[in-house]
Enzyme design. Structure first.
Site, PDB file in Angstrom:
ATOM      1  N   TYR A  57       0.828  -1.204   0.000  1.00 56.38           N
ATOM      2  CA  TYR A  57       0.000   0.000   0.000  1.00 56.38           C
ATOM      3  C   TYR A  57       0.872   1.269   0.000  1.00 56.38           C
ATOM      4  O   TYR A  57       1.338   1.721   1.039  1.00 56.38           O
ATOM      5  CB  TYR A  57      -0.941   0.020   1.204  1.00 56.38           C
ATOM      6  CG  TYR A  57      -1.870  -1.182   1.300  1.00 56.38           C
ATOM      7  CD1 TYR A  57      -2.143  -1.973   0.186  1.00 56.38           C
ATOM      8  CD2 TYR A  57      -2.469  -1.520   2.499  1.00 56.38           C
ATOM      9  CE1 TYR A  57      -2.987  -3.075   0.276  1.00 56.38           C
ATOM     10  CE2 TYR A  57      -3.325  -2.619   2.595  1.00 56.38           C
ATOM     11  CZ  TYR A  57      -3.570  -3.391   1.481  1.00 56.38           C
ATOM     12  OH  TYR A  57      -4.415  -4.473   1.576  1.00 56.38           O
ATOM     13  N   HIS A 126       0.349 -11.903   1.375  1.00 55.00           N
ATOM     14  CA  HIS A 126      -0.687 -11.085   0.716  1.00 55.00           C
ATOM     15  C   HIS A 126      -1.342 -11.833  -0.447  1.00 55.00           C
ATOM     16  O   HIS A 126      -2.552 -11.757  -0.658  1.00 55.00           O
ATOM     17  CB  HIS A 126      -0.026  -9.790   0.213  1.00 55.00           C
ATOM     18  CG  HIS A 126      -0.959  -8.640   0.032  1.00 55.00           C
ATOM     19  ND1 HIS A 126      -0.535  -7.341   0.075  1.00 55.00           N
ATOM     20  CD2 HIS A 126      -2.293  -8.574  -0.191  1.00 55.00           C
ATOM     21  CE1 HIS A 126      -1.578  -6.536  -0.120  1.00 55.00           C
ATOM     22  NE2 HIS A 126      -2.640  -7.268  -0.293  1.00 55.00           N
ATOM     23  N   SER A 205     -12.789  -5.048   1.712  1.00 56.45           N
ATOM     24  CA  SER A 205     -13.722  -4.414   0.767  1.00 56.45           C
ATOM     25  C   SER A 205     -15.181  -4.793   1.055  1.00 56.45           C
ATOM     26  O   SER A 205     -15.922  -5.159   0.140  1.00 56.45           O
ATOM     27  CB  SER A 205     -13.349  -4.729  -0.687  1.00 56.45           C
ATOM     28  OG  SER A 205     -12.088  -4.195  -1.010  1.00 56.45           O
ATOM     29  N   LEU A 207     -17.476  -2.900   1.614  1.00 58.60           N
ATOM     30  CA  LEU A 207     -18.343  -1.892   0.995  1.00 58.60           C
ATOM     31  C   LEU A 207     -18.201  -1.911  -0.530  1.00 58.60           C
ATOM     32  O   LEU A 207     -18.537  -0.930  -1.207  1.00 58.60           O
ATOM     33  CB  LEU A 207     -18.000  -0.503   1.559  1.00 58.60           C
ATOM     34  CG  LEU A 207     -18.154  -0.387   3.079  1.00 58.60           C
ATOM     35  CD1 LEU A 207     -17.596   0.942   3.594  1.00 58.60           C
ATOM     36  CD2 LEU A 207     -19.622  -0.530   3.476  1.00 58.60           C
ATOM     37  N   GLY A 208     -17.680  -3.025  -1.050  1.00 59.58           N
ATOM     38  CA  GLY A 208     -17.544  -3.124  -2.511  1.00 59.58           C
ATOM     39  C   GLY A 208     -16.703  -2.004  -3.094  1.00 59.58           C
ATOM     40  O   GLY A 208     -17.007  -1.471  -4.143  1.00 59.58           O
ATOM     41  N   LEU A 212     -21.071   0.059  -2.391  1.00 58.07           N
ATOM     42  CA  LEU A 212     -22.217  -0.262  -1.523  1.00 58.07           C
ATOM     43  C   LEU A 212     -22.522   0.847  -0.512  1.00 58.07           C
ATOM     44  O   LEU A 212     -23.349   0.649   0.385  1.00 58.07           O
ATOM     45  CB  LEU A 212     -21.961  -1.592  -0.795  1.00 58.07           C
ATOM     46  CG  LEU A 212     -21.810  -2.811  -1.710  1.00 58.07           C
ATOM     47  CD1 LEU A 212     -21.310  -4.028  -0.936  1.00 58.07           C
ATOM     48  CD2 LEU A 212     -23.143  -3.140  -2.380  1.00 58.07           C
TER      49      LEU A 212
END
Ligand code: ATR
Length: 329
Positions: A57, A126, A205, A207-208, A212
Site C-alpha cells: 500500500y 498477501h 472491501s 463496501l464493494g 455499496l
C-alpha cells in the site's frame, strides 16, 4: 460494539476494524500525513483497534503512517501487515509475487522499521506465490513467530486446499478475503473451513470498494487516477450502470430501517458467522463513526434474503484478468 477473537486463543478485537490502504494508495490522492495520523488516533479513541496495512500500500507509505500514529501507543493497536507482491517504487507497479524466505525477511525488516515497532500482531502472505508450494512460505513465516517478530500468521485470498496445507505446517490465525453483499465466493469452501478450524475470516472491501455506500451514482463516478476509474471491472461502462441498480435495492432496505447503505452492508457481513471481522476503508472520520454504528444493526431474515440475491446479479469481475489469477489461489 462487537468484539471477536483473532484466531483460536488469540486476542479479541473490535469486529469493525480499519482498512488503511485508501489513506495512501489506490483511491486517488494520498492523505496528508497529519490528517491521516489524526484519523488513526480518532479511530483508536472510538474503540477501533484492528488496523490493516501492507508493504504494497503505497510501497511503504501506508506502513509509515501507521508507525507515525502508533509507535507511542503500540500495545493499544492490533497491527496486521502483509508481504508477497513485489513492486517497483519508482514506477508504482507490481511485478509479481515472491513468497521466498529471502523476500519475507527483507519485507519484515522494512515493515518493522516503518511501523516503528519490534513485532506485528498478524503477518499475512498477501497473495500466494504461484511458483512455490505454500508449505515453503508458511515454514518461513513460522520462523518469524518463533523469533518473536510476528505474533500470528495470516493468509490472503487462498483457497481451501492451500489453507489446509498451510495449517499442516503451522496454525493460521486469520484468512483475509474480499467479502461483501456483492462478493460471496468465500462462502463456498473457505469460510466453512475457517469456521471449523478456528480461523478468523477478515472481510476486506466489505463496501464493494465504495459501491455499496451509495456514494457513487451515474453522475458521480470515481475519476482521475483512482484505481476504480482505471482498472476495476465493476466500475466500468455497462457493468457500472447495472451494479448501481443493484445498489438501489440495498438503499431501499437501508431506508426502510433508518440506517445507511454502508451500515447495512457491514451488518450483513458481520451477520454471516461469528468468526468474521471486517475492515472497511475510509479517509473520513464521519464515515468511520457512521460505519461503527453498523454494530447496532441486526438485520431480519427478510432483509437478509433481499440482499442475499444481489451477488449473483453483479456484473464484472472483482479484479482485472491479471488480478483474478492471484485470488482464490
Ligand atoms: P477497501 O477495502 O478497498 O478500502 P471498502 O472498504 O469496500 O474498500 O470501501 C472503501 C470505500 O468506501 C472508500 O472509497 C471510502 O471512501 P472515504 O474515504 O471517502 O470514506 C468509502 N466509504 C467508507 N465508509 C463510507 C461511508 N460511511 N459513506 C460513504 N463512503 C464510505
Amino acid at each position: 460494539m462487537i468484539r471477536r477473537q483473532m484466531g483460536r486463543g488469540g486476542p479479541e478485537v473490535n469486529a469493525i476494524g480499519l482498512g488503511c490502504m485508501g489513506m495512501s494508495a489506490a483511491y486517488g490522492e494520498p492523505m496528508e500525513t497529519n490528517e491521516a495520523v489524526k484519523l488513526l488516533h480518532a479511530a483508536l479513541d472510538r474503540g477501533v483497534d484492528h488496523f490493516d496495512t501492507a508493504e504494497l500500500y503505497g510501497f511503504g507509505a501506508n506502513e509509515t503512517l501507521l508507525g507515525e500514529a502508533f509507535h507511542d501507543r503500540r500495545e493499544k493497536a492490533f497491527i496486521a501487515t502483509k508481504f508477497g507482491p513485489i513492486g517497483n517504487l519508482a514506477e508504482r507497479t507490481v511485478r509479481g509475487v515472491d513468497g521466498s524466505e529471502a523476500n519475507m525477511r527483507r519485507a519484515i525488516e522494512q515493515s518493522l522499521r516503518l511501523l516503528r515497532t519490534d513485532y506485528v500482531d498478524l503477518y499475512y502472505l498477501h497473495r500466494k506465490d504461484p511458483s512455490r508450494p505454500i508449505e515453503e512460505t508458511v515454514e518461513a513465516m513460522a520462523k518469524l513467530v518463533q523469533e518473536g517478530r510476528v505474533r500470528a500468521i495470516g493468509l490472503s485470498e487462498v483457497n481451501a486446499e492451500t489453507l489446509r496445507r498451510a495449517q499442516a505446517v503451522h496454525p493460521i490465525a486469520a484468512v483475509q478475503w474480499e467479502y461483501s453483499i456483492f462478493t460471496r465466493d468465500v462462502e463456498a469452501e473457505v469460510l466453512p473451513l475457517c469456521w471449523d478450524t478456528g480461523v478468523t475470516l477478515v472481510a476486506y472491501s466489505p463496501l464493494g470498494r465504495g459501491m455499496l455506500t451509495g456514494a457513487f451514482t451515474r453522475d458521480r463516478r470515481p475519476e482521475g487516477q483512482d484505481y476504480r476509474a482505471v482498472v476495476s471491472p465493476r466500475f466500468q461502462g455497462e457493468a457500472y450502470e447495472a451494479n448501481l441498480q443493484l445498489v438501489e435495492e440495498l438503499g431501499r432496505v437501508a431506508e426502510a430501517r433508518g440506517a445507511t447503505p454502508s451500515q447495512v452492508a457491514l451488518a450483513w457481513v458481520l451477520a454471516s458467522k461469528p468468526n468474521v471481522v471486517t475492515i472497511p476503508g475510509t479517509t473520513k472520520l464521519a464515515n468511520l463513526e457512521a460505519n461503527l454504528k453498523a454494530a447496532d444493526v441486526t438485520l431480519t431474515s427478510e432483509e437478509m434474503a433481499r440482499l442475499d440475491g444481489l451477488a449473483d446479479k453483479v456484473k464484472g469481475t472483482r479484479y482485472d484478468e491479471r488480478g483474478m489469477t492471484l485470488v482464490n489461489a
